[in-house]
Write a protein that holds these residues in place. Sequence first.
Motif, PDB file in Angstrom:
ATOM      1  N   TYR A 236      -9.908 -69.047  69.266  1.00 35.59           N
ATOM      2  CA  TYR A 236      -9.458 -67.995  70.179  1.00 35.59           C
ATOM      3  C   TYR A 236      -9.606 -68.397  71.641  1.00 35.59           C
ATOM      4  CZ  TYR A 236     -14.476 -66.949  70.263  1.00 35.59           C
ATOM      5  OH  TYR A 236     -15.840 -67.041  70.380  1.00 35.59           O
ATOM      6  N   VAL A 237     -10.541 -69.308  71.940  1.00 37.17           N
ATOM      7  CA  VAL A 237     -10.711 -69.752  73.328  1.00 37.17           C
ATOM      8  C   VAL A 237      -9.453 -70.456  73.823  1.00 37.17           C
ATOM      9  CG1 VAL A 237     -12.007 -71.314  74.823  1.00 37.17           C
ATOM     10  CG2 VAL A 237     -13.208 -69.902  73.157  1.00 37.17           C
ATOM     11  N   ASN A 238      -8.794 -71.197  72.937  1.00 33.95           N
ATOM     12  CA  ASN A 238      -7.603 -71.946  73.331  1.00 33.95           C
ATOM     13  C   ASN A 238      -6.395 -71.055  73.585  1.00 33.95           C
ATOM     14  OD1 ASN A 238      -9.188 -73.800  71.119  1.00 33.95           O
ATOM     15  ND2 ASN A 238      -8.515 -74.954  72.893  1.00 33.95           N
ATOM     16  N   ILE A 239      -6.441 -69.843  73.083  1.00 35.46           N
ATOM     17  CA  ILE A 239      -5.348 -68.900  73.360  1.00 35.46           C
ATOM     18  C   ILE A 239      -5.874 -67.680  74.114  1.00 35.46           C
ATOM     19  CG2 ILE A 239      -3.907 -69.665  71.439  1.00 35.46           C
ATOM     20  CD1 ILE A 239      -4.909 -67.272  69.818  1.00 35.46           C
ATOM     21  N   PHE A 240      -7.006 -67.858  74.794  1.00 30.05           N
ATOM     22  CA  PHE A 240      -7.582 -66.760  75.586  1.00 30.05           C
ATOM     23  C   PHE A 240      -6.568 -66.152  76.551  1.00 30.05           C
ATOM     24  CE2 PHE A 240     -12.507 -66.744  75.747  1.00 30.05           C
ATOM     25  CZ  PHE A 240     -12.517 -65.611  74.956  1.00 30.05           C
TER      26      PHE A 240
END
Length: 413
Positions: free
Chosen positions: A53-57
């Motif tokens: 999810y961090v990469n699509i925050f």
Amino acid sequence: MQNPAQSAATEAPDSGYSGNDTPTGAVPGGLLVSNGWLASIFLAFLSSAGLYYVNIFPVIVDALMAGAGLSAEQAGQITFANTIGAVIGAFTVSWLIRHIPRWKRAAVILLCCSIGMDVLTIQLANLDLLIPLRLVHGILGGTLVGLGFAVIARSGIAGRSYSMVLLVQYTGGAIGMGFLPALVLEHGTYVPFYALITFSVITLLMLPFIADYPLPKPAAAGADEAVSKREPLPILPIAITLLALFCFQFANMALFAFIFDLGRSFDLPLGFISQTLFWANLIAISGAALAAITGQKLPLAKPLAIALLVTLAGLLLFIFSDIRPVFILANIVTGMTWAFCVPYFLTMASRFDSAGQMGAFGGFASKLGLACGPLVAGYFITGGGSYTQLIILATLVLVVCLAAVPAAARLDR
């Protein structure tokens, strides 16, 4: 490149994995050669699933702000809950690594529970429940990532595998940045959570193919204790490494989480921002690939120092985001150096013990930085701060990371 007393246990590219007598290329408990490139990629998926999810925050934050009508502060609180949960999970598992011999079973349970949290997020569709749901999801994900980092640290291919973690994350991020914003507009706010479920399912299917990479045998553990009695762990270099990793993630994520709103503040259209991030993430993969090569063949200090200085310049370029080529260049530069520096910091942390405990603590420091960056940035922007001021603040925080260069030089010696 490292302390010879630690090299056999922490970074042995020509052997199987630390603490095990299985010959090179053996396949203990899995279907892959334990020190091959494919093994590195599968380990990277394992260590990325809990934190994808961090990469699509930016997509999640923008979907919550534009699609659900949340303020930057509210969106920052939700993403903070998700990431502070990861901090809690990573910190807890860091102390338990030596007591989890069957890590694959634990990984299956954590992945299934994470999928359940994403399903609940979609089905309930209640903003009041988003914070507790994402907190629990973050705890599960952080535990999984910490577990994965510990396994990588004792795999014998840590430097390459940490680089593959960034390669997998940037590839997934590029796909997310390129396609999810349009899907959110077409199908609704919760589309990014379907992407999280998909990533977790793919990782579940990979688990049977990964070697066991067991904990060091008691004899090896006893040898480590004997070494530690003669040479106590260098606490200051460890602390500096973890602090630098925290500051690096904090500074980058403070801007990255709000990159769509940052671009709009400079009058850039959404389509342009989305496409810029898509291509920047694809190009940034080369940073992770470069780290996989240089991390094995070159000393740590000089490449890390150069990459940190380039990152500082890249962050300052965001001040001129109203010039489209400069905005593109800033995203490409910081993306490449982000993918390059994080594997170096994690590799440094992993070299301090053979069971992977310090590697897990590296994961904890990383998650803490990722959590605090968006939270502080959200409060800063909502409180009246400008994105130009936020860029300068992030740059100043990143200067602290230069303190890790002497620690890297010590490992080189």
